[in-house]
Write a protein that holds these residues in place. Structure first.
Motif, mmCIF file in Angstrom:
data_model
loop_
_atom_site.group_PDB
_atom_site.id
_atom_site.type_symbol
_atom_site.label_atom_id
_atom_site.label_comp_id
_atom_site.label_asym_id
_atom_site.label_seq_id
_atom_site.Cartn_x
_atom_site.Cartn_y
_atom_site.Cartn_z
ATOM 1 N N VAL A 1 0.842 -1.204 0.000
ATOM 2 C CA VAL A 1 0.000 0.000 0.000
ATOM 3 C C VAL A 1 0.877 1.254 0.000
ATOM 4 C CG1 VAL A 1 -1.682 1.330 1.347
ATOM 5 C CG2 VAL A 1 -1.927 -1.166 1.128
ATOM 6 N N LEU A 2 1.919 1.260 0.835
ATOM 7 C CA LEU A 2 2.835 2.400 0.892
ATOM 8 C C LEU A 2 3.446 2.671 -0.473
ATOM 9 C CD1 LEU A 2 4.832 4.418 2.300
ATOM 10 C CD2 LEU A 2 6.307 2.443 2.695
ATOM 11 N N PHE A 3 3.929 1.616 -1.113
ATOM 12 C CA PHE A 3 4.592 1.799 -2.402
ATOM 13 C C PHE A 3 3.604 2.190 -3.498
ATOM 14 C CE2 PHE A 3 7.836 -1.164 -0.464
ATOM 15 C CZ PHE A 3 8.774 -0.171 -0.268
ATOM 16 N N LEU A 4 2.348 1.767 -3.380
ATOM 17 C CA LEU A 4 1.338 2.215 -4.336
ATOM 18 C C LEU A 4 1.099 3.721 -4.215
ATOM 19 C CD1 LEU A 4 -1.348 -0.643 -4.252
ATOM 20 C CD2 LEU A 4 0.007 0.084 -6.230
ATOM 21 N N VAL A 5 1.041 4.203 -2.960
ATOM 22 C CA VAL A 5 0.869 5.651 -2.736
ATOM 23 C C VAL A 5 2.061 6.416 -3.306
ATOM 24 C CG1 VAL A 5 0.701 7.459 -0.983
ATOM 25 C CG2 VAL A 5 -0.580 5.328 -0.706
ATOM 26 N N LEU A 6 3.274 5.913 -3.032
ATOM 27 C CA LEU A 6 4.479 6.550 -3.562
ATOM 28 C C LEU A 6 4.503 6.491 -5.084
ATOM 29 C CD1 LEU A 6 7.169 5.267 -1.040
ATOM 30 C CD2 LEU A 6 6.407 7.629 -1.331
ATOM 31 N N CYS A 7 3.998 5.388 -5.625
ATOM 32 C CA CYS A 7 3.934 5.213 -7.074
ATOM 33 C C CYS A 7 3.061 6.292 -7.701
ATOM 34 C CB CYS A 7 3.389 3.819 -7.397
ATOM 35 S SG CYS A 7 3.048 3.531 -9.140
ATOM 36 N N VAL A 8 1.884 6.502 -7.134
ATOM 37 C CA VAL A 8 0.971 7.527 -7.645
ATOM 38 C C VAL A 8 1.625 8.900 -7.572
ATOM 39 C CG1 VAL A 8 -1.216 8.715 -7.232
ATOM 40 C CG2 VAL A 8 -1.100 6.208 -7.108
ATOM 41 N N GLN A 9 2.279 9.187 -6.437
ATOM 42 C CA GLN A 9 2.935 10.477 -6.263
ATOM 43 C C GLN A 9 4.063 10.658 -7.277
ATOM 44 O OE1 GLN A 9 2.144 13.031 -4.467
ATOM 45 N NE2 GLN A 9 3.951 14.270 -4.909
ATOM 46 N N GLN A 10 4.835 9.601 -7.488
ATOM 47 C CA GLN A 10 5.953 9.668 -8.421
ATOM 48 C C GLN A 10 5.458 9.889 -9.848
ATOM 49 O OE1 GLN A 10 8.725 6.540 -7.581
ATOM 50 N NE2 GLN A 10 9.943 6.907 -9.401
ATOM 51 N N VAL A 11 4.374 9.213 -10.209
ATOM 52 C CA VAL A 11 3.808 9.388 -11.549
ATOM 53 C C VAL A 11 3.286 10.811 -11.730
ATOM 54 C CG1 VAL A 11 1.919 8.665 -13.071
ATOM 55 C CG2 VAL A 11 3.262 6.940 -11.862
ATOM 56 N N ARG A 12 2.667 11.361 -10.691
ATOM 57 C CA ARG A 12 2.143 12.722 -10.773
ATOM 58 C C ARG A 12 3.258 13.741 -10.974
ATOM 59 N NH1 ARG A 12 -1.426 13.855 -5.648
ATOM 60 N NH2 ARG A 12 -1.416 15.919 -6.611
ATOM 61 N N GLU A 13 4.458 13.447 -10.427
ATOM 62 C CA GLU A 13 5.571 14.391 -10.496
ATOM 63 C C GLU A 13 6.393 14.273 -11.778
ATOM 64 O OE1 GLU A 13 7.839 13.774 -6.989
ATOM 65 O OE2 GLU A 13 6.383 14.777 -5.673
ATOM 66 N N LEU A 14 6.063 13.292 -12.630
ATOM 67 C CA LEU A 14 6.798 13.132 -13.883
ATOM 68 C C LEU A 14 6.577 14.350 -14.793
ATOM 69 C CD1 LEU A 14 6.163 9.370 -14.706
ATOM 70 C CD2 LEU A 14 8.339 10.392 -14.077
ATOM 71 N N PRO A 15 7.573 14.704 -15.609
ATOM 72 C CA PRO A 15 7.444 15.890 -16.491
ATOM 73 C C PRO A 15 6.584 15.596 -17.718
ATOM 74 C CG PRO A 15 9.563 14.830 -16.837
ATOM 75 C CD PRO A 15 8.913 14.085 -15.700
ATOM 76 N N TRP A 16 5.281 15.446 -17.490
ATOM 77 C CA TRP A 16 4.379 15.084 -18.590
ATOM 78 C C TRP A 16 4.366 16.175 -19.657
ATOM 79 C CZ3 TRP A 16 2.771 10.239 -18.574
ATOM 80 C CH2 TRP A 16 2.709 9.557 -17.363
#
Length: 453
Positions: A438-453
């Motif tokens: 669960v922790l890594f899923l939350v971090l995953c979402v945060q990391q994806v949001r911070e990508l330079p889209w």
């Protein structure tokens, strides 16, 4: 209550004997447990050192600089999470006689597709990052000798030659020495900045200051959290630990390694809290922030302390480089061996985890050396070019999903009939692995949001 009963009650997966296993087989209850000693540790040191890189140093220092000792409890929980993940990976190898990739493959073809995409793209970009990170302290230690990019190329080539021509036993000894350097340097710095022990003890209470959630999750999930956690089982086999008689030794090895990492992380948090938080100094983003810290140390404590820090910085970065060069290449060689034998029940090397002899065979194999070359030469082009925008996006996406993938597939494997009943997860292991997922899923979402889209 017996030791086995106690361990089972604690939910680690080690339990009372089953009745149907063949003595001496991976899941056999008749195999006498080996004695855990300090002389036996090794694979845990390797996986912990590989997982802690310059990025983790920066994350810990920034957490200390922004919030002082307040997030110390998160660093402690992070070490417990990694102990649980590495123990689960090692237990799978020893209890089943199968490698982790073999377990993933049993969950469906989707795991193979993910793994191939991951090691191809992640390895390409990580190779350049690891070389650059190792080059930074060398460039600072020897200014004017050559350009940073050429230092990076040199680090990559030295890592390639070292892993290519040495077997696991030598690799482990060198990693242990470098870990010793990391440990001594960080503890020395922590003592030198004179930590406030009262504030440090208070920091063990779980408190979330305003704006600290992402830093807290990153501190728990980031320290030592890479694909090398999955490589732990392969290094366990390389050590010659091949069946359930080694599980007690493996657990001791794993705990010692991550307790060492815990001291390392706490020491860097102390440096961030005392040297940066108290004076309001901010570090630059990325690995170059560590060079900023070197300059601060030089101004405060002199050139000798700054150079000592840079040596520790290099040891931290280079252990990550050669650890990935060796561990992920082993995993790739295992993938190729099992892909070749996918139509047969046993299939020689693809039929089990094997021991040290099987690992030596893989270390000399074409796939192992091909992936070594992939980690070294294609990434050199990225050192001289800006990283392609699309590649950065894909790299970030695949990398973000790996840790939840690892945690949740371990839950799946270790609660199914793929694992002998007496070695399946107990309540504590399941709780830790699910929480990690669960922790890594939350971090995953945060990391994806911070990508330079």
């Amino acid at each position: 209550m017996t030791d086995a009963d106690t361990t089972r009650t604690e939910g680690t997966g080690e339990g009372a004997s089953g009745a149907s296993a063949t003595p001496g087989a991976p899941g056999s209850p008749g195999t006498a447990p080996r004695k855990a000693t300090w002389r036996s540790i090794g694979p845990g040191i390797v996986v912990a050192a590989t997982g802690v890189g310059a990025g983790d140093l920066i994350a810990t220092l920034i957490a200390g600089s922004k919030f002082g000792y307040t997030l110390l409890w998160a660093a402690v929980i992070g070490c417990l999470v990694k102990i649980s993940l590495a123990e689960a990976a090692g237990r799978w190898h020893l209890a089943t006689g199968r490698t982790l990739f073999d377990g993933w493959r049993s969950l469906g073809a989707w795991t193979t597709v993910y793994f191939v995409g991951y090691v191809a793209i992640w390895g390409f970009v990580y190779g350049a990052a690891a070389m650059s990170s190792s080059a930074l302290p060398l460039s600072a230690l020897f200014p004017g000798v050559m350009d940073l990019k050429w230092w990076a190329v040199l680090c990559g080539l030295v890592g390639l030659v070292f892993v290519w021509f040495n077997r696991y036993a030598v690799f482990e000894k060198v990693m242990t020495v470098l870990v010793g350097v990391m440990f001594l340097v960080t503890v020395y710095l922590a003592v030198r900045v004179t930590p406030n022990l009262g504030d440090a003890v208070a920091g063990l209470a779980p408190v979330l200051p305003e704006g600290s959630l992402i830093y807290t999750l990153g501190l728990i999930g980031g320290v030592g959290g890479t694909i090398t956690l999955a490589a732990y089982g392969y290094w366990v086999n390389a050590k010659g630990w091949t069946d359930i008689s080694w599980i007690k030794v493996m657990r001791f090895d794993n705990r010692v390694a991550y307790l060492t990492t815990g001291v390392f992380v706490v020491a860097m948090l102390f440096v961030g809290a005392e040297l940066l938080h108290s004076s309001g100094v901010a570090l630059a983003k990325g690995d170059k922030g560590l060079l900023d810290l070197g300059k601060i140390l030089e101004d405060r404590y002199g050139a000798a302390t700054a150079k000592l820090f840079l040596i520790g910085f290099f040891a931290t970065s280079f252990t990550s480089l050669i650890g990935v060069w060796h561990g992920v290449s082993l995993m790739f060689a295992d993938f190729v061996a099992r892909f070749r034998t996918r139509h047969s029940a046993q299939g020689g090397e693809g039929g089990g985890a094997g021991g040290a002899a099987a690992v030596v065979k893989r270390e000399k194999s074409l796939p192992f050396r091909a992936y070594l070359l992939w980690l070294t030469f294609p990434p050199i082009s990225l050192l001289f070019l800006d990283q392609p925008f699309g590649l950065v996006i894909v790299y970030g996406l695949i990398g973000a999903f790996f840790m939840p993938f690892l945690a949740l597939t371990l839950v799946w494997l270790l609660n199914s009939d793929r694992t002998p009943r007496e070695w399946r997860n107990g309540w504590l292991s399941n709780g830790m692995l699910v929480a990690a997922g669960v922790l890594f899923l939350v971090l995953c979402v945060q990391q994806v949001r911070e990508l330079p889209w």
